[in-house]
Write a protein that holds these residues in place. Structure first.
Motif, PDB file in Angstrom:
ATOM      1  N   MET A 155      81.408 -26.021 -30.240  1.00 32.02           N
ATOM      2  CA  MET A 155      82.747 -25.502 -30.024  1.00 32.02           C
ATOM      3  C   MET A 155      83.781 -26.245 -30.859  1.00 32.02           C
ATOM      4  O   MET A 155      84.741 -25.648 -31.354  1.00 32.02           O
ATOM      5  N   LEU A 156      83.586 -27.536 -31.040  1.00 31.55           N
ATOM      6  CA  LEU A 156      84.500 -28.309 -31.887  1.00 31.55           C
ATOM      7  C   LEU A 156      84.439 -27.819 -33.329  1.00 31.55           C
ATOM      8  O   LEU A 156      85.477 -27.624 -33.977  1.00 31.55           O
ATOM      9  N   GLY A 157      83.245 -27.598 -33.850  1.00 29.56           N
ATOM     10  CA  GLY A 157      83.104 -27.079 -35.202  1.00 29.56           C
ATOM     11  C   GLY A 157      83.711 -25.698 -35.358  1.00 29.56           C
ATOM     12  O   GLY A 157      84.350 -25.392 -36.378  1.00 29.56           O
ATOM     13  N   VAL A 158      83.523 -24.844 -34.350  1.00 28.04           N
ATOM     14  CA  VAL A 158      84.079 -23.484 -34.401  1.00 28.04           C
ATOM     15  C   VAL A 158      85.604 -23.531 -34.483  1.00 28.04           C
ATOM     16  O   VAL A 158      86.224 -22.836 -35.300  1.00 28.04           O
TER      17      VAL A 158
ATOM     18  N   LEU B 278      87.358 -27.728 -42.989  1.00 28.71           N
ATOM     19  CA  LEU B 278      85.960 -27.304 -43.067  1.00 28.71           C
ATOM     20  C   LEU B 278      85.036 -28.516 -43.184  1.00 28.71           C
ATOM     21  O   LEU B 278      83.942 -28.530 -42.611  1.00 28.71           O
ATOM     22  N   GLY B 279      85.465 -29.540 -43.929  1.00 30.97           N
ATOM     23  CA  GLY B 279      84.680 -30.772 -43.972  1.00 30.97           C
ATOM     24  C   GLY B 279      84.562 -31.401 -42.602  1.00 30.97           C
ATOM     25  O   GLY B 279      83.485 -31.887 -42.217  1.00 30.97           O
ATOM     26  N   ALA B 280      85.655 -31.391 -41.834  1.00 30.17           N
ATOM     27  CA  ALA B 280      85.606 -31.921 -40.473  1.00 30.17           C
ATOM     28  C   ALA B 280      84.661 -31.101 -39.601  1.00 30.17           C
ATOM     29  O   ALA B 280      83.936 -31.656 -38.760  1.00 30.17           O
ATOM     30  N   ALA B 281      84.658 -29.775 -39.789  1.00 28.17           N
ATOM     31  CA  ALA B 281      83.750 -28.927 -39.015  1.00 28.17           C
ATOM     32  C   ALA B 281      82.294 -29.270 -39.304  1.00 28.17           C
ATOM     33  O   ALA B 281      81.456 -29.334 -38.402  1.00 28.17           O
ATOM     34  N   VAL B 282      81.979 -29.504 -40.586  1.00 28.42           N
ATOM     35  CA  VAL B 282      80.617 -29.883 -40.960  1.00 28.42           C
ATOM     36  C   VAL B 282      80.255 -31.227 -40.358  1.00 28.42           C
ATOM     37  O   VAL B 282      79.127 -31.440 -39.893  1.00 28.42           O
ATOM     38  N   ALA B 283      81.209 -32.148 -40.323  1.00 28.31           N
ATOM     39  CA  ALA B 283      80.970 -33.466 -39.745  1.00 28.31           C
ATOM     40  C   ALA B 283      80.880 -33.428 -38.232  1.00 28.31           C
ATOM     41  O   ALA B 283      80.540 -34.431 -37.600  1.00 28.31           O
ATOM     42  N   ALA B 284      81.183 -32.261 -37.641  1.00 27.94           N
ATOM     43  CA  ALA B 284      81.055 -32.107 -36.190  1.00 27.94           C
ATOM     44  C   ALA B 284      79.716 -31.514 -35.790  1.00 27.94           C
ATOM     45  O   ALA B 284      79.162 -31.857 -34.738  1.00 27.94           O
ATOM     46  N   LYS B 285      79.148 -30.582 -36.593  1.00 27.78           N
ATOM     47  CA  LYS B 285      77.898 -29.945 -36.180  1.00 27.78           C
ATOM     48  C   LYS B 285      77.021 -29.455 -37.333  1.00 27.78           C
ATOM     49  O   LYS B 285      76.024 -28.782 -37.095  1.00 27.78           O
TER      50      LYS B 285
ATOM     51  N   LEU C 261      77.990 -19.189 -31.742  1.00 27.49           N
ATOM     52  CA  LEU C 261      79.414 -19.244 -31.404  1.00 27.49           C
ATOM     53  C   LEU C 261      80.278 -19.098 -32.647  1.00 27.49           C
ATOM     54  O   LEU C 261      81.333 -18.461 -32.611  1.00 27.49           O
ATOM     55  N   LEU C 262      79.855 -19.689 -33.758  1.00 33.25           N
ATOM     56  CA  LEU C 262      80.610 -19.560 -34.999  1.00 33.25           C
ATOM     57  C   LEU C 262      80.650 -18.108 -35.456  1.00 33.25           C
ATOM     58  O   LEU C 262      81.700 -17.613 -35.910  1.00 33.25           O
ATOM     59  N   VAL C 263      79.547 -17.398 -35.351  1.00 24.40           N
ATOM     60  CA  VAL C 263      79.498 -15.990 -35.747  1.00 24.40           C
ATOM     61  C   VAL C 263      80.432 -15.160 -34.871  1.00 24.40           C
ATOM     62  O   VAL C 263      81.120 -14.253 -35.363  1.00 24.40           O
TER      63      VAL C 263
END
Length: 464
Positions: A213-216, A239-246, A390-392
């Protein structure tokens, strides 16, 4: 009050009752399918609801559904127990990548919640020296990336003593609601309903408190930044932060670079190569460099402490889940070709889809390319975990491409039927979802491009 508004509200109330039964769990396949059927009915009935009534219905209904998540402990996943442990370990000044939960050196951090006295519960995991734990895979170090670890530590700091799973569930609730409000503002209420009323949100993002959910949320904020003051550099950093989350949000990065290989889709004056068929290097660097910097800087503190072990259990997890071939991975492709070919075919097809997005994607609507890559990734690999989608779901809300929601349905069926079970029912559902996505792509391609128009007085995604 219109009849459609009343009927939609009644269906949402029924959906809420089903979701409550699911979180009281464990949810069976029938409950999942019923929840998705009610969700589809609510979206269909809301077609004729207009204006502020639709806004209130979507936002209030989404918040109410998400609020059901914390009504019970996690119903169908043990991942949040690992999250809680990782936060506790960090609060004690220990890197979660350095020691597995079973390490006797961390015995002083154990309590009766994560390490209960008895081992009668079949969901508990045995410890090598005896005893049991709620934490899955206790003999290996954590798999979760550094920004997720920061989130776990923050929840640990903010949670009162003895709150157990509640802090993570409330964190999931807050993140889900923030994503709902962002989608409502960016895409309008009608599309935001795909997220607000989706049963995966209260079950997976809130009740099971998955860190996905954090990445989404970070991906949604990134694409919002594309058309806001943050611009493309801000989107790249998010987007880099999202990748670093999941890690999985890496599939959204090609969308942010839509059309970059054609040098098009860039506002006049921003790139000398715009529209001339060459690589738009400036845009590539403006998005890519911040993304890489955020990922690298987030890993740096943990790498200094733990060295190469910051990879955690990721390599072992990929082998365990049979991403090298076999099991229930690549299930749709294996209907069409020998099993041994499927992993290579998946890599080749995904590379072609990424290339198509980079060459022909719409730079003004990067969320479309992100959905194509993220959704195709799941259709090709057919994972057995419902929260991966969830991202989709969020990207489907941004684009309005509802047919991609079938990916989330397939993931839920695959998980409920047993991720490693032979003849998993997820395979035919993934196959139907793939056909639906192809049909939707073909229909839009034949219809040609068209501008998004406001509906019901609500804001919609516009060009940056």
């Amino acid at each position: 009050m219109s009849r459609n508004l009343i009927f939609t509200g009644a269906v949402l109330a029924a959906l809420g009752a089903v979701v409550l039964r699911m979180v009281l769990g464990p949810p069976g396949l029938g409950w999942y399918l019923l929840a998705w059927a009610l969700f589809a009915a609510a979206v269909w009935l809301a077609r004729r609801v207009q204006g502020k009534r639709l806004d209130v219905l979507v936002v209030a209904g989404g918040i109410a559904l998400a609020a059901i998540g914390p009504a019970a402990p996690p119903s169908s996943s043990t991942d949040s127990f690992r999250y809680a442990w990782d936060g506790r370990v960090q609060a004690a000044g220990v890197s979660p990548y350095a020691h597995p939960p079973a390490d006797p050196a961390l015995a002083g951090l154990r309590d009766d919640w994560l390490f209960p006295a008895g081992c009668a519960d079949p969901l508990l995991w045995p410890l090598p020296e005896g005893g049991c734990t709620r934490i899955n895979r206790p003999t290996v170090s954590t798999i979760y990336p550094p920004l997720a670890q920061g989130y776990f530590l923050l929840v640990e700091w903010l949670s009162p003593e003895g709150s157990r799973h509640k802090g993570l569930q409330l964190g999931g609730f807050a993140l889900a609601v923030l994503a709902l409000l962002a989608l409502w503002r960016l895409a309008g209420a009608r599309r935001a309903a795909y997220w607000a009323w989706c049963p995966a949100v209260p079950v997976e993002a809130v009740n099971n408190a998955h860190v996905d959910m954090l990445g989404v949320l970070l991906v949604v904020l990134a694409f919002g930044a594309v058309r806001g003051r943050g611009g493309r550099a801000g989107a790249g950093a998010l987007l880099g932060a999202a990748v670093a989350a999941k890690l999985l949000p890496v599939t959204a990065l090609p969308g942010a670079l839509s059309g970059v290989l054609a040098g098009n889709g860039v506002p006049a004056g921003n790139d000398a190569q715009a529209g001339n068929g060459r690589v738009a290097w400036r845009r590539l660097l403006v998005v890519g460099v911040p993304a890489l910097l955020v990922v690298a800087l987030s890993y740096l503190p943990y790498a200094l402490v733990s060295g190469s072990s910051v990879a955690g259990y990721l390599p072992g997890y990929l082998r365990e889940e049979r991403y090298d071939g076999g099991g229930n991975r690549y299930a749709v492709l294996r209907l069409l070709m020998p099993d041994s070919w499927a992993p290579y075919a998946a890599i080749a097809l995904l590379a072609l889809i990424v290339l198509a997005v980079l060459r022909h994607g719409d730079a003004e609507r990067p969320w479309q390319g992100a959905l194509l890559v993220s959704g195709s990734f799941l259709l090709l690999l057919t994972p057995g975990y419902s929260w991966y989608a969830l991202l989709v779901v969020a990207l489907a809300a941004m684009t309005g491409w509802w047919e991609w929601l079938g990916v989330a349905v397939a993931g839920a069926v695959a998980y409920t039927d047993g991720p490693a079970a032979p003849d998993n029912l997820g395979t035919p559902f993934y196959a139907v979802a793939a056909l639906a996505a192809l049909a939707g792509w073909a229909a839009r391609r034949s219809a040609g491009p068209r501008r998004h128009r406001p509906t019901g007085g609500t804001p919609v995604v516009r060009s940056p």
